[in-house]
Design an enzyme around this catalytic site. Structure first.
Site, short mmCIF file in Angstrom:
data_model
loop_
_atom_site.label_atom_id
_atom_site.label_comp_id
_atom_site.label_asym_id
_atom_site.label_seq_id
_atom_site.Cartn_x
_atom_site.Cartn_y
_atom_site.Cartn_z
N ASP A 92 38.16 45.70 33.30
CA ASP A 92 37.01 46.45 33.82
C ASP A 92 36.06 45.56 34.59
O ASP A 92 35.60 45.91 35.68
CB ASP A 92 36.23 47.09 32.68
CG ASP A 92 36.98 48.27 32.10
OD1 ASP A 92 36.47 48.91 31.20
OD2 ASP A 92 38.10 48.52 32.59
N ALA A 93 35.76 44.40 33.99
CA ALA A 93 34.76 43.53 34.63
C ALA A 93 35.29 43.05 35.98
O ALA A 93 34.56 42.96 36.96
CB ALA A 93 34.45 42.34 33.74
N SER A 141 31.66 59.35 39.80
CA SER A 141 31.62 58.08 39.11
C SER A 141 30.16 57.63 39.02
O SER A 141 29.27 58.36 39.47
CB SER A 141 32.47 57.14 39.95
OG SER A 141 32.52 55.91 39.39
N LEU A 142 29.90 56.47 38.49
CA LEU A 142 28.52 55.98 38.39
C LEU A 142 28.40 54.64 39.10
O LEU A 142 29.31 53.81 39.02
CB LEU A 142 28.13 55.78 36.92
CG LEU A 142 28.00 57.04 36.07
CD1 LEU A 142 27.92 56.68 34.59
CD2 LEU A 142 26.75 57.82 36.49
N GLU A 175 21.87 56.43 27.24
CA GLU A 175 22.89 56.73 26.22
C GLU A 175 24.07 55.79 26.40
O GLU A 175 24.28 55.27 27.50
CB GLU A 175 23.34 58.18 26.38
CG GLU A 175 24.11 58.43 27.67
CD GLU A 175 24.04 59.88 28.15
OE1 GLU A 175 22.98 60.30 28.63
OE2 GLU A 175 25.06 60.57 28.04
N LYS A 177 27.60 54.27 27.25
CA LYS A 177 28.68 54.64 28.17
C LYS A 177 29.98 54.51 27.39
O LYS A 177 30.42 53.40 27.07
CB LYS A 177 28.67 53.72 29.39
CG LYS A 177 29.70 54.11 30.42
CD LYS A 177 29.48 53.32 31.70
CE LYS A 177 30.42 53.78 32.80
NZ LYS A 177 31.84 53.65 32.46
N ASP A 179 33.77 54.36 26.44
CA ASP A 179 34.93 53.85 27.17
C ASP A 179 36.16 54.67 26.83
O ASP A 179 36.98 54.29 26.00
CB ASP A 179 35.13 52.37 26.81
CG ASP A 179 35.95 51.66 27.86
OD1 ASP A 179 36.29 52.29 28.88
OD2 ASP A 179 36.24 50.46 27.66
N ARG A 198 39.72 64.05 35.20
CA ARG A 198 38.99 63.81 36.43
C ARG A 198 39.93 63.72 37.65
O ARG A 198 39.57 64.15 38.73
CB ARG A 198 38.17 62.52 36.31
CG ARG A 198 37.39 62.23 37.56
CD ARG A 198 36.34 61.18 37.34
NE ARG A 198 36.92 59.86 37.15
CZ ARG A 198 36.21 58.75 37.16
NH1 ARG A 198 34.91 58.80 37.30
NH2 ARG A 198 36.79 57.58 37.00
N GLU A 233 33.47 62.68 27.34
CA GLU A 233 34.47 61.63 27.24
C GLU A 233 35.38 61.84 26.04
O GLU A 233 34.90 62.04 24.92
CB GLU A 233 33.73 60.28 27.10
CG GLU A 233 34.52 59.09 27.54
CD GLU A 233 34.45 58.86 29.06
OE1 GLU A 233 33.91 59.73 29.79
OE2 GLU A 233 34.97 57.82 29.49
N TYR A 285 28.37 64.92 27.47
CA TYR A 285 27.18 64.27 28.04
C TYR A 285 26.79 64.83 29.41
O TYR A 285 25.83 64.37 30.01
CB TYR A 285 27.35 62.76 28.14
CG TYR A 285 28.63 62.31 28.84
CD1 TYR A 285 28.83 62.56 30.19
CD2 TYR A 285 29.63 61.65 28.14
CE1 TYR A 285 29.98 62.18 30.82
CE2 TYR A 285 30.80 61.25 28.77
CZ TYR A 285 30.97 61.52 30.11
OH TYR A 285 32.12 61.15 30.73
N LYS A 349 19.80 57.95 33.12
CA LYS A 349 19.74 59.14 34.00
C LYS A 349 18.30 59.62 34.12
O LYS A 349 17.55 59.57 33.14
CB LYS A 349 20.57 60.28 33.40
CG LYS A 349 22.04 59.95 33.19
CD LYS A 349 22.77 61.06 32.43
CE LYS A 349 24.22 60.64 32.16
NZ LYS A 349 24.94 61.49 31.23
N LYS A 373 25.97 47.92 32.82
CA LYS A 373 27.18 47.43 32.16
C LYS A 373 26.88 46.20 31.29
O LYS A 373 25.97 45.42 31.59
CB LYS A 373 28.24 47.03 33.21
CG LYS A 373 28.66 48.15 34.14
CD LYS A 373 29.37 49.30 33.46
CE LYS A 373 30.84 49.08 33.23
NZ LYS A 373 31.69 49.17 34.39
N CYS A 478 55.20 23.84 52.57
CA CYS A 478 55.25 25.14 51.92
C CYS A 478 56.25 25.09 50.77
O CYS A 478 57.39 24.68 50.97
CB CYS A 478 55.67 26.20 52.95
SG CYS A 478 56.03 27.79 52.20
N CYS A 481 59.44 27.42 51.82
CA CYS A 481 60.39 27.18 52.91
C CYS A 481 60.36 25.74 53.40
O CYS A 481 61.05 25.39 54.34
CB CYS A 481 60.12 28.13 54.07
SG CYS A 481 58.62 27.76 54.98
N CYS A 496 51.24 27.78 55.66
CA CYS A 496 52.62 27.47 55.99
C CYS A 496 52.85 27.79 57.47
O CYS A 496 52.41 28.82 57.97
CB CYS A 496 53.53 28.34 55.12
SG CYS A 496 55.21 28.46 55.72
N CYS A 502 59.87 31.85 56.82
CA CYS A 502 59.43 31.60 55.44
C CYS A 502 59.68 32.87 54.61
O CYS A 502 59.11 33.92 54.90
CB CYS A 502 57.95 31.24 55.41
SG CYS A 502 57.30 31.10 53.73
#
Ligand code: IVH
Length: 754
Positions: A92-93, A141-142, A175, A177, A179, A198, A233, A285, A349, A373, A478, A481, A496, A502
């Site tokens: 996710d990150a 999405s957010l 609130e 989030k 997952d 979704r 969710e 939500y 929100k 996040k 390279c 090759c 290269c 190659c």
């Protein structure tokens, strides 16, 4: 469950009694997590290895366009892997980081924003097997906030947009989030009639039978409006997740990487009885289509949903400003490990629904909400090896092979090392990074993944460096090759020089050729192309279009290959034939010319209009001089570096022969004029003076949403000037230039908002 003690946070009554209260927390081991790197797209490494370390402000336009093109491909692939296939390729990150980078580049180079921009996409494509559901109200999405300052900026942006004073009261809700995966439940006259995932935000999957098996989802509601769409969710608690994986292990079934994948895999079962056997939960939500409003505020609506019998999260509070939002976030962050289910941040929100309406939406995210996040984590591990990968344009990208380590809930075993300077301790600007410490095989290195492009090596522990560790010597040939790999002046990357001899470049070029923004041939993805290349069936793109002739009949036939059959082979031949008609911009993009991303390809296509005009001009052009060169660099968005790259490629003998062979098998479509329904699409509009019925930001967003371009100054290119009271020099200039001028009411009438 405890309560937030912050004086500005108010608990929303009716939300107590969290369904998971009392569930014990089970920590997951490394093995429960997806192996980062095992399925990670190589494009992510390739990408990180080139411009990704350059601050956005230092990117040239060409670099920005190239990077946006690669980010689009990367994020689209990651979306599909995550949303449709339940098999995330990026953590996710990391996904957030790539997305943030994409947004930052788009903000800095607005005209380079691509038609297939990842910021315009929500979720992934619908999987085959479920019926499709068109969402009446899109599932969005957010936007993300990565630190406290981002939350303050969110508040400031909203106030600016609404024209509110800094200290005017403005209430938010905050609130967790959750997952999991979002679900939209449609009730008609109180009866649950449809449940949909979704999907891509506009069209989801019909999972009604499956949703009916979830205890948290009422099938009948008393007192509901005639039409009520409840959104929330679906998730799995930690305890249920561990128990499920134990049961799966005992029965030899599939192990789930994390609770979110388990929830997604369980909901999206074609056999609803399997879903019934899985312990899924649901938090409500939000809402979609409604025949009557639920309340005047977000918090009131949540209370109403709780009264209808839905589980709502009891860590939901109202906050009277950004400081309270931030305080609540930190409180939730502290409790995160004891909640018993996964959350990845806090959603803020605007509480007042009339203000939400005024704030409205960007393409895929509401202006009135943001996901704050949780930060990425850091971890130490050892660097076991440095591998060099060769990309489509010959770039040699070093990749760190790490002893697997959990960072932010994902096992990381690879990290980008960008280029030789980065390994040596130098940044893109030539300044030291890590205080100039180099990275060596055997070192203890600190890995991080944050709101930047990642995972990266943040630090090296010199105290733990083995005595025999030696500085890394970057290869000058390279590895694929053995051609010379050279570094040109001003290029951070060593490349290269083998060109199409190659094998690595040839395969990467083929993969690029069949990628989504290029030929996008159904049934012919990176995996198939790689296998065909290895077996000598295709070496260059032109060979794809002779596959049918060579392997449709005779001794060796596609239908007899492992993994293929009569039907799939004939489908592939049809899919290939279908792509013989190809728009000019796609063809130019597909050639994989260095510095030509798909927006640049469109610029070239729009300028030349036809393949004949393009290839004739490129054949006659001379780098740096002459009429053809001047015409090429006069295209807005085409600079000297890209122009030189296009000319050189189109004039390179072997390359050109391969391109000509390809084009001979195609019917290239010339560029057609763009049309649109909106009366202002394609027009350039300027707003001036005081607008009385909307703020400037609202006006701009609405105009852009209708396909207009909003400019800050009047010029001969301006089509419409919208002038409110007090309009000054812009109105005078518009009059002098004969630009159509109208007041705010006339504008609203024109766009149908009167
Ligand atoms: S509100 C218009 N609230 O996060 C936006 N979303 O990254 C409506 N999510 O698609 C979404 N917890 O799947 C909202 N408390 C929450 C949420 C939440 C989890 C998910 C949801 C959404 C995604 C956006």
């Amino acid at each position: 469950m405890g309560r937030c003690l912050h004086k500005n946070c108010k608990w929303i009554p009716g939300l107590a009694g969290l369904p998971n209260a009392g569930i014990s927390v089970t920590t997951t081991s490394h093995n429960d997590r997806p192996q980062y790197g095992a399925s990670k797209p190589k494009a992510a490494d390739d990408f990180s290895a080139s411009f990704a370390q350059v601050p956005v402000g230092n990117l040239t336009e060409v670099e920005a366009a190239t990077e946006l093109s690669r980010l689009a491909a990367l994020l689209t692939g990651a979306n599909t892997a995550y949303h449709r296939d339940d098999a995330p390729e990026l953590s996710d990150a990391e996904y957030d980081a790539f997305k943030s980078r994409n947004m930052a580049i788009e903000a800095a180079f607005p005209k380079l924003k691509r038609a297939d921009s990842p910021t315009e996409q929500v979720g992934g494509a619908v999987a085959e097997g479920f019926g499709k559901v068109q969402h009446v109200v899109r599932m969005l999405s957010l936007g993300n906030a990565f630190d406290d300052a981002d939350v303050s900026d969110f508040d400031a942006r909203i106030r600016r947009y609404l024209g509110m004073e800094t200290n005017a009261p403005l209430v938010y809700t905050a609130e967790p989030k959750i997952d999991g995966l979002s679900l939209s439940l449609r009730y008609e006259n109180g009866a649950l009639v449809q449940a949909a995932t979704r999907g891509d935000g506009a069209v989801g999957e019909n999972v009604t039978a499956n949703a009916c098996t979830i205890a948290d989802i009422p099938q009948q509601i008393d007192g509901a409006p005639e039409v009520l769409e409840v959104r929330g969710e679906v998730y799995m608690s930690h305890a249920d997740f561990s128990a499920l994986n134990e049961r799966q292990a005992a029965s030899g079934g599939k192990q789930f990487a994390n609770p979110r994948n388990a929830a997604a895999g369980s909901l999206r079962q074609l056999d609803a009885e399997i879903t019934r056997s899985r312990p899924l939960k649901f938090f409500a939500y939000a809402w979609g289509d409604l025949s009557a409003p639920l309340a005047e505020t977000q918090s009131g609506a949540i209370k109403q949903l709780a009264a209808f019998g839905f589980s709502t999260n009891d860590l939901t509070v109202t906050c009277d400003g950004p400081q309270a939002l931030i305080a609540h976030y930190h409180m939730i962050e502290e409790r995160r490990a004891t909640l018993g289910y996964d959350i990845d941040g806090v959603v803020c929100k605007v509480d007042n629904l009339e203000l939400q309406r005024r704030l409205g939406f960007r393409t895929t995210t509401p202006r009135w909400a943001i996901a704050h996040k949780f930060p990425a984590e850091l971890a130490w591990t050892t660097l076991d090896a440095i591998d060099i990968q060769v990309g489509r344009t010959g770039a040699l990208s070093p990749v760190a092979r790490l002893s697997p380590v959990t960072v932010g809930g994902v096992v990381v075993s690879n990290a980008t090392l960008h280029n030789e300077d980065y390994i040596a301790g130098l940044g893109g600007d030539g300044q030291p990074i890590r205080d100039g410490r180099d990275v060596r095989v055997g070192d203890w290195v600190q890995i991080y993944r944050a709101g930047d492009v990642i995972p990266k090596i943040k630090d090296v522990d010199l105290a733990r460096r083995p005595d025999n560790a030696v500085p890394f010597v970057f290869p000058d040939v390279c590895p694929e090759c053995q051609s010379a790999a050279i570094r040109e002046d001003g290029d951070a990357v060593r490349r290269c020089t083998g060109g199409i001899i190659c094998p690595a470049q040839a395969v990467e070029k083929l993969k690029h050729f069949v990628s989504r923004a290029a030929f996008d041939i159904e049934g012919l993805g990176a995996k198939q192309v790689e296998q065909f290349y290895q077996d000598g069936w295709i070496a260059t793109p032109a060979d794809i279009f002779t596959l049918h002739d060579r392997f449709g009949s005779g001794v060796q036939q596609l239908k007899n290959r492992e993994g293929w059959g009569e039907k799939s082979a004939s489908n592939l031949f049809d899919a290939i034939d279908e792509k013989r008609d190809i728009p000019l911009n796609r063809l130019i993009f597909s050639l994989g010319i260095r510095h030509v991303g798909d927006s640049s390809a469109s610029l070239l296509a729009n300028h030349y209009g036809s393949w004949v005009a393009f290839e004739t001009a490129m054949t006659q052009a001379e780098v740096g001089t002459g009429a053809e060169w001047d015409a090429l660099i006069s295209i807005d968005g085409v600079g000297a570096v890209m122009a030189a790259s296009v000319i050189t490629t189109m004039q390179q003998e072997a390359e050109r022969a391969s391109i000509d062979r390809l084009v001979a098998g195609l019917r290239v479509q010339d560029v057609a004029a763009v049309t649109s329904d909106s009366p202002v699409a394609g027009k350039t509009v300027v707003f001036t003076g005081t607008l009385e019925r909307m703020t400037r930001a609202e006006a701009k967003a609405r105009a852009e949403g209708l396909g207009a371009k909003v400019s800050g100054s009047v010029s001969a290119k301006t089509d419409i000037l919208v002038a409110g009271p007090g309009a000054g020099s812009k109105a005078t200039k518009a009059a002098a230039l004969g630009v159509e001028t109208m007041d705010e009411d006339a504008w609203l009438a024109l766009i149908g908002d009167a």
